[in-house]
Structures are given as structure tokens and as C-alpha cells.
Design an enzyme around this catalytic site. Sequence first.
Site, PDB file in Angstrom:
ATOM      1  CG  HIS B 150      -0.153   0.149   2.537  1.00  0.00           C
ATOM      2  ND1 HIS B 150       0.222  -0.937   3.279  1.00  0.00           N
ATOM      3  CD2 HIS B 150       0.325   1.234   3.204  1.00  0.00           C
ATOM      4  CE1 HIS B 150       0.881  -0.539   4.372  1.00  0.00           C
ATOM      5  NE2 HIS B 150       0.967   0.781   4.343  1.00  0.00           N
ATOM      6  CG  HIS B 206      -3.848   0.199   4.696  1.00  0.00           C
ATOM      7  ND1 HIS B 206      -3.350  -0.984   5.156  1.00  0.00           N
ATOM      8  CD2 HIS B 206      -2.869   1.116   4.918  1.00  0.00           C
ATOM      9  CE1 HIS B 206      -2.141  -0.798   5.649  1.00  0.00           C
ATOM     10  NE2 HIS B 206      -1.815   0.458   5.511  1.00  0.00           N
ATOM     11  CG  HIS B 220       4.431   4.914   4.406  1.00  0.00           C
ATOM     12  ND1 HIS B 220       3.659   5.592   5.331  1.00  0.00           N
ATOM     13  CD2 HIS B 220       3.820   3.710   4.253  1.00  0.00           C
ATOM     14  CE1 HIS B 220       2.655   4.823   5.726  1.00  0.00           C
ATOM     15  NE2 HIS B 220       2.719   3.673   5.078  1.00  0.00           N
ATOM     16  CG  HIS B 252       0.680   0.746  12.098  1.00  0.00           C
ATOM     17  ND1 HIS B 252       1.259   1.957  12.378  1.00  0.00           N
ATOM     18  CD2 HIS B 252       1.227   0.343  10.930  1.00  0.00           C
ATOM     19  CE1 HIS B 252       2.119   2.263  11.415  1.00  0.00           C
ATOM     20  NE2 HIS B 252       2.126   1.290  10.529  1.00  0.00           N
ATOM     21  CE1 TYR B 261       5.150   3.863   8.140  1.00  0.00           C
ATOM     22  CE2 TYR B 261       5.001   4.678  10.382  1.00  0.00           C
ATOM     23  CZ  TYR B 261       4.387   4.278   9.213  1.00  0.00           C
ATOM     24  OH  TYR B 261       3.034   4.315   9.123  1.00  0.00           O
ATOM     25  CD  GLU B 271       4.010   0.570   7.144  1.00  0.00           C
ATOM     26  OE1 GLU B 271       3.322   0.996   6.198  1.00  0.00           O
ATOM     27  OE2 GLU B 271       3.564   0.393   8.279  1.00  0.00           O
TER      28      GLU B 271
HETATM   29 FE   FE2 Z   1       1.645   2.014   5.930  1.00  0.00          FE
END
Ligand code: FE2
Lengths: 112, 314
Positions: B150, B206, B220, B252, B261, B271
Site C-alpha cells: 500500500h 488498506h 510512504h 499500528h 518505518y 515501510e
Molecule cells: Fe503504511
Amino acid sequence: MVETKKNVRYIINIENTGETYESADGEHLLVGMVKLGRKGIPSGCHGGGCGVCKIKVKNGKYRKLTLSREHVSKEEESQGFSLACRTIPESDIRLSAVGQFKKVVTKSYGFV
Amino acid sequence: MGVMRIGHISIRVLDMDAALKHYENVLGLTRTHEDSEGNVYLKCWDEWDKYSLVLNESEKAGMNHIAYKVENDSDLDVFKQRIADYGVDVEEVAGGYLECTGRALKLNLPSGHEFYLYAEKEFVGKAVGVTNPDPWPDGVKGAAVHWLDHALLICELDPEKGINKVAENVKFLQDALDFYLGEQVMVGPDGDIIAAAWMFRSSTPHDIAFVGGERMGFHHCAFFLDEWNDVLKAADIMAKNRVKIDVTPQRHGITRGYTIYFFDPSGNRNETFAGLGYLAQPDMPVITWTEDELWRGIFYHTGEEAGQFTDVYT
Ligand SMILES: [Fe+2]
Ligand code: FES
């Protein structure tokens, strides 16, 4: 293995915060600053891309790695502007930090 | 019918050799193509299309464009109409306009980011093949990331001036492209301003995310790893290679992913994202994070901003 020359060190003076630290020959200006726990220049991507570490060199000799034109134009470059993470000292340096983080207290909508 | 997944991202780098060392040796992508302008195309071992990453040497870091793959060529005609009806300018570009790719729709998201939809890309195949495959291939370098997972784009947000490109992107992707909203961050005195959004088309939390910021930018792009141990090992590999890590292995709250990151040599944030997160489905209720807990959403353990999440992007 990553080799760094550790013999020669230069004194870096950040005019606007009054901080002084030592930077090793061959390392960019943020390496020594972060290692020594100094905070005078905002430290971000260490790749010349984000622009937060923008500085104006007042005095001293240095060489530069490729940096993003988004943050330092050719004209600015000729006036001594640079990015700390793309600047390798070749003498003692006096500089002021130009880039800035937003203070958290000024963020009234989460991220902005 | 519809958008399947993220197809590729085109990123500007300041120094091609340094970028290739990073994406090949540290992340483990392999080079599959180079075009006449010197742009280099790479793929991850678990991907089957020709490339998911384009590196473009430039004077400025950041993202050129992001592209998503749709299921059928005819979907492009449907989306072209729907995008135009929505009121967003859209142009059809011929096959080959994007290297090794069929015809595509070219547009700018309401936030300004350049965005493509395409249906066909040259096939290369997974490194383990499709007949009685091993679970992973030999000889992959570095973190051996599986696929481009993503991207997170920074969208202009200035509620006092009435500007909210996060909200505009969400509405556009929902209404014109059938994306689903998985999670959102709501801010402001009444908690009614959407400041960040995580949207999906696949079954993971996502495929694209938007966070509000001062200016349009690239926050990112993330590459997939199986699990927590892979994340730890990836961080070791980054340390060995003196990669600038922004945030060490963490979880997260939003998406539940395991993350690191870090920055490529031009300052573009990458990431590694591991874990399923959860099964994302069209009928899943939207998850909301409130302003007082928004950092818990980003970095679950400390609940505080870590690294330079907000101010540093290209
Ligand atoms: Fe991300
Ligand atoms: S820290 Fe990002 S440009 Fe120097």
C-alpha cells in the site's frame, strides 16, 4: 560493512541554538549531532529528500551530496544554504538551522 | 469487475545507484526492466506482474504516480465514464504509455496525486513458480519483501480555510472507484473532520491511505512481510546496511499491522508491513479513531508520535 573515517573531527556550531558538537570527517552533519543527543538541527530522512534539516552555513568548508531541489534551489545553494544530511564538513563549521518542525501545540487538527 | 490492488508506484530518487542498492540489497526486489530514459523497474519475489516499483532519477525526491490494477479491460471503460460523471478529469492513454502495460486511465486524485488504472501488465511470474511451489525462493536478498502492499499519501488539510483533500479523496474513491473505508481519524472541536483515512479494495485493511498535512506529498510506500519475526530480521538488515530507520519495529493500532518505518537513500519513506491485520470486507463497520487517541492508532504501544511521522515526507 560500512566504513567511516573516525580520525578527523570538526567543531560544528549551531548559531541559533548555541549548541556545539563534533562531527567526524566523512560523516554528514546530522550523524554526529544525533549520536551526541543534540537537537539543534531538525533530523528527518537523512537522505536529502524531506528538507527539515535545511541550514545556512555561515562559515567553514564542506562538500555536498545530491540533495532535493524541492528544498534548496541553485541560487540558495550559492548563498550557503544546504541540507545538513547532505553536507560533509571539511573544516569547523558555523551554521544556523533554517528548517523547522511544527510545534505540537500549534497542531489544532490532529496532524496539522 | 473493479479495482483489484495496488499495481505499482513510481518514485523519484536523487541517485539511482544508491536507490538500487537499497531496493535490491536491503528490501530484496529484483530488476526486471529499464526503459530508454533510464528508469528502472523492479518487482518483489511473490509478485507475478512485471514490476511494482519504478525508480526515476530526478533532482527532487517524492512520488511521480501510483497505479492500481483493475480486473478486466472493459472495467476501464466503465470507470472512465464514472470518473468523468463524478467531475474529475480523466484521460485514456494507450498501451505502452506506462511501460509493459496496457491502456490506462490517467487522472489526478482530488488531492492532486497522479493516479492510474490499468488492466494488463506483462507477466513474469512468482519466483517460486506455480507448480508444486516452495513456500519461499532461495537467493532473495535482504528482507525479501513479498509484494508492494500500500501507500500513504499526504493530502492538504486546512480546516480553517475549508480545505480537506482527505475527505475529497475518500468520497471520490468511494463513489467513483468503489473503494471501502476501513478506518478513519476524526478531529476538530466536534470530531467531525476526517484527518486520515485507510481504504481498501482487497481483503486487507488498506490498499491506500491518506493523512492530512500542510501540502500534497508522499508519506510512504509499504512492502509486505509475513510476520513479526520477519519484521525483526528486516530491521537487523537495515541496521547492518546503515539504513536510516524512522521508527523501529512496532504495532499500528490502525490496521493492526507490524511495522518499521525507514528511509530510502533519497529520503523517501518506506515501510515493511507484516501480518494480515484483519479480514477487510465491504460490509465491515468503519473503525474510528478520535483525536485524543490518534497516536495510539498510529503507534499502539506508546500512544505517542514516534520518529518524524507528521513533518517528514517527500
Ligand atoms: Fe503504511
Ligand atoms: S533530514 Fe530530510 S533532508 Fe535532511
